[in-house]
Design a protein around this motif. Sequence first.
Motif, PDB file in Angstrom:
ATOM      1  N   LEU A  60      56.986  73.768  60.543  1.00  0.00           N
ATOM      2  CA  LEU A  60      56.613  73.014  61.730  1.00  0.00           C
ATOM      3  C   LEU A  60      57.424  71.732  61.833  1.00  0.00           C
ATOM      4  O   LEU A  60      57.949  71.394  62.901  1.00  0.00           O
ATOM      5  CB  LEU A  60      55.119  72.707  61.703  1.00  0.00           C
ATOM      6  N   LEU A  61      57.572  71.018  60.729  1.00  0.00           N
ATOM      7  CA  LEU A  61      58.353  69.785  60.736  1.00  0.00           C
ATOM      8  C   LEU A  61      59.832  70.053  60.997  1.00  0.00           C
ATOM      9  O   LEU A  61      60.481  69.336  61.768  1.00  0.00           O
ATOM     10  CB  LEU A  61      58.180  69.040  59.415  1.00  0.00           C
ATOM     11  N   LEU A  62      60.391  71.090  60.363  1.00  0.00           N
ATOM     12  CA  LEU A  62      61.793  71.428  60.606  1.00  0.00           C
ATOM     13  C   LEU A  62      62.028  71.826  62.064  1.00  0.00           C
ATOM     14  O   LEU A  62      63.023  71.418  62.672  1.00  0.00           O
ATOM     15  CB  LEU A  62      62.234  72.559  59.684  1.00  0.00           C
ATOM     16  N   GLY A  63      61.134  72.596  62.604  1.00  0.00           N
ATOM     17  CA  GLY A  63      61.263  72.989  64.008  1.00  0.00           C
ATOM     18  C   GLY A  63      61.172  71.805  64.946  1.00  0.00           C
ATOM     19  O   GLY A  63      61.895  71.721  65.941  1.00  0.00           O
ATOM     20  N   TRP A  64      60.315  70.868  64.617  1.00  0.00           N
ATOM     21  CA  TRP A  64      60.158  69.678  65.455  1.00  0.00           C
ATOM     22  C   TRP A  64      61.374  68.766  65.340  1.00  0.00           C
ATOM     23  O   TRP A  64      61.877  68.265  66.353  1.00  0.00           O
ATOM     24  CB  TRP A  64      58.888  68.939  65.041  1.00  0.00           C
ATOM     25  N   LEU A  65      61.876  68.573  64.130  1.00  0.00           N
ATOM     26  CA  LEU A  65      63.026  67.689  63.924  1.00  0.00           C
ATOM     27  C   LEU A  65      64.328  68.296  64.453  1.00  0.00           C
ATOM     28  O   LEU A  65      65.186  67.574  64.972  1.00  0.00           O
ATOM     29  CB  LEU A  65      63.183  67.357  62.440  1.00  0.00           C
ATOM     30  N   LEU A  66      64.496  69.606  64.302  1.00  0.00           N
ATOM     31  CA  LEU A  66      65.722  70.269  64.738  1.00  0.00           C
ATOM     32  C   LEU A  66      65.629  70.816  66.163  1.00  0.00           C
ATOM     33  O   LEU A  66      66.592  71.394  66.663  1.00  0.00           O
ATOM     34  CB  LEU A  66      66.072  71.408  63.771  1.00  0.00           C
ATOM     35  N   HIS A  67      64.470  70.694  66.789  1.00  0.00           N
ATOM     36  CA  HIS A  67      64.217  71.192  68.146  1.00  0.00           C
ATOM     37  C   HIS A  67      64.472  72.700  68.244  1.00  0.00           C
ATOM     38  O   HIS A  67      65.161  73.178  69.150  1.00  0.00           O
ATOM     39  CB  HIS A  67      65.071  70.441  69.168  1.00  0.00           C
ATOM     40  N   VAL A  68      63.926  73.427  67.275  1.00  0.00           N
ATOM     41  CA  VAL A  68      64.028  74.894  67.260  1.00  0.00           C
ATOM     42  C   VAL A  68      62.619  75.441  67.478  1.00  0.00           C
ATOM     43  O   VAL A  68      61.752  75.315  66.617  1.00  0.00           O
ATOM     44  CB  VAL A  68      64.613  75.400  65.926  1.00  0.00           C
ATOM     45  N   GLY A  69      62.426  76.052  68.634  1.00  0.00           N
ATOM     46  CA  GLY A  69      61.096  76.509  69.021  1.00  0.00           C
ATOM     47  C   GLY A  69      60.514  77.584  68.117  1.00  0.00           C
ATOM     48  O   GLY A  69      59.313  77.594  67.857  1.00  0.00           O
ATOM     49  N   ILE A  70      61.345  78.502  67.633  1.00  0.00           N
ATOM     50  CA  ILE A  70      60.823  79.602  66.815  1.00  0.00           C
ATOM     51  C   ILE A  70      60.273  79.080  65.494  1.00  0.00           C
ATOM     52  O   ILE A  70      59.287  79.609  64.979  1.00  0.00           O
ATOM     53  CB  ILE A  70      61.901  80.702  66.601  1.00  0.00           C
ATOM     54  N   LEU A  71      60.893  78.043  64.931  1.00  0.00           N
ATOM     55  CA  LEU A  71      60.372  77.468  63.691  1.00  0.00           C
ATOM     56  C   LEU A  71      59.026  76.792  63.920  1.00  0.00           C
ATOM     57  O   LEU A  71      58.138  76.864  63.066  1.00  0.00           O
ATOM     58  CB  LEU A  71      61.367  76.461  63.100  1.00  0.00           C
ATOM     59  N   GLN A  72      58.866  76.148  65.054  1.00  0.00           N
ATOM     60  CA  GLN A  72      57.573  75.538  65.377  1.00  0.00           C
ATOM     61  C   GLN A  72      56.503  76.605  65.524  1.00  0.00           C
ATOM     62  O   GLN A  72      55.388  76.456  65.023  1.00  0.00           O
ATOM     63  CB  GLN A  72      57.679  74.727  66.661  1.00  0.00           C
ATOM     64  N   THR A  73      56.849  77.687  66.201  1.00  0.00           N
ATOM     65  CA  THR A  73      55.891  78.773  66.399  1.00  0.00           C
ATOM     66  C   THR A  73      55.494  79.407  65.068  1.00  0.00           C
ATOM     67  O   THR A  73      54.300  79.619  64.811  1.00  0.00           O
ATOM     68  CB  THR A  73      56.496  79.838  67.333  1.00  0.00           C
ATOM     69  N   LEU A  74      56.469  79.693  64.222  1.00  0.00           N
ATOM     70  CA  LEU A  74      56.173  80.274  62.916  1.00  0.00           C
ATOM     71  C   LEU A  74      55.355  79.301  62.059  1.00  0.00           C
ATOM     72  O   LEU A  74      54.460  79.719  61.319  1.00  0.00           O
ATOM     73  CB  LEU A  74      57.456  80.658  62.191  1.00  0.00           C
ATOM     74  N   GLY A  75      55.656  78.027  62.142  1.00  0.00           N
ATOM     75  CA  GLY A  75      54.901  77.029  61.393  1.00  0.00           C
ATOM     76  C   GLY A  75      53.444  76.982  61.806  1.00  0.00           C
ATOM     77  O   GLY A  75      52.542  76.927  60.970  1.00  0.00           O
ATOM     78  N   ILE A  76      53.204  77.032  63.096  1.00  0.00           N
ATOM     79  CA  ILE A  76      51.823  77.015  63.596  1.00  0.00           C
ATOM     80  C   ILE A  76      51.084  78.269  63.153  1.00  0.00           C
ATOM     81  O   ILE A  76      49.923  78.208  62.714  1.00  0.00           O
ATOM     82  CB  ILE A  76      51.812  76.881  65.134  1.00  0.00           C
ATOM     83  N   ILE A  77      51.751  79.420  63.237  1.00  0.00           N
ATOM     84  CA  ILE A  77      51.115  80.678  62.824  1.00  0.00           C
ATOM     85  C   ILE A  77      50.764  80.633  61.339  1.00  0.00           C
ATOM     86  O   ILE A  77      49.654  81.006  60.938  1.00  0.00           O
ATOM     87  CB  ILE A  77      52.024  81.876  63.154  1.00  0.00           C
ATOM     88  N   LEU A  78      51.696  80.180  60.503  1.00  0.00           N
ATOM     89  CA  LEU A  78      51.430  80.101  59.066  1.00  0.00           C
ATOM     90  C   LEU A  78      50.307  79.111  58.758  1.00  0.00           C
ATOM     91  O   LEU A  78      49.497  79.353  57.864  1.00  0.00           O
ATOM     92  CB  LEU A  78      52.694  79.707  58.305  1.00  0.00           C
ATOM     93  N   LEU A  79      50.263  78.005  59.479  1.00  0.00           N
ATOM     94  CA  LEU A  79      49.178  77.045  59.264  1.00  0.00           C
ATOM     95  C   LEU A  79      47.815  77.656  59.597  1.00  0.00           C
ATOM     96  O   LEU A  79      46.852  77.492  58.839  1.00  0.00           O
ATOM     97  CB  LEU A  79      49.394  75.792  60.117  1.00  0.00           C
TER      98      LEU A  79
END
Length: 51
Positions: A9-28
Amino acid sequence: MLVAGVVLLLLGWLLHVGILQTLGIILLVVGAVLYLLGAIGRPVAGRRHYW
């Protein structure tokens, strides 16, 4: 699983990569559900505690 979700989630937010944010939320969410089920003593996938 919770830590991996936070990292993604943090990597997706810092790098502005939507798929990483989505995967982070799902894993959380999945990690939190498994943790809560294990914490109340309910067996998860045949195990009493989820680590």
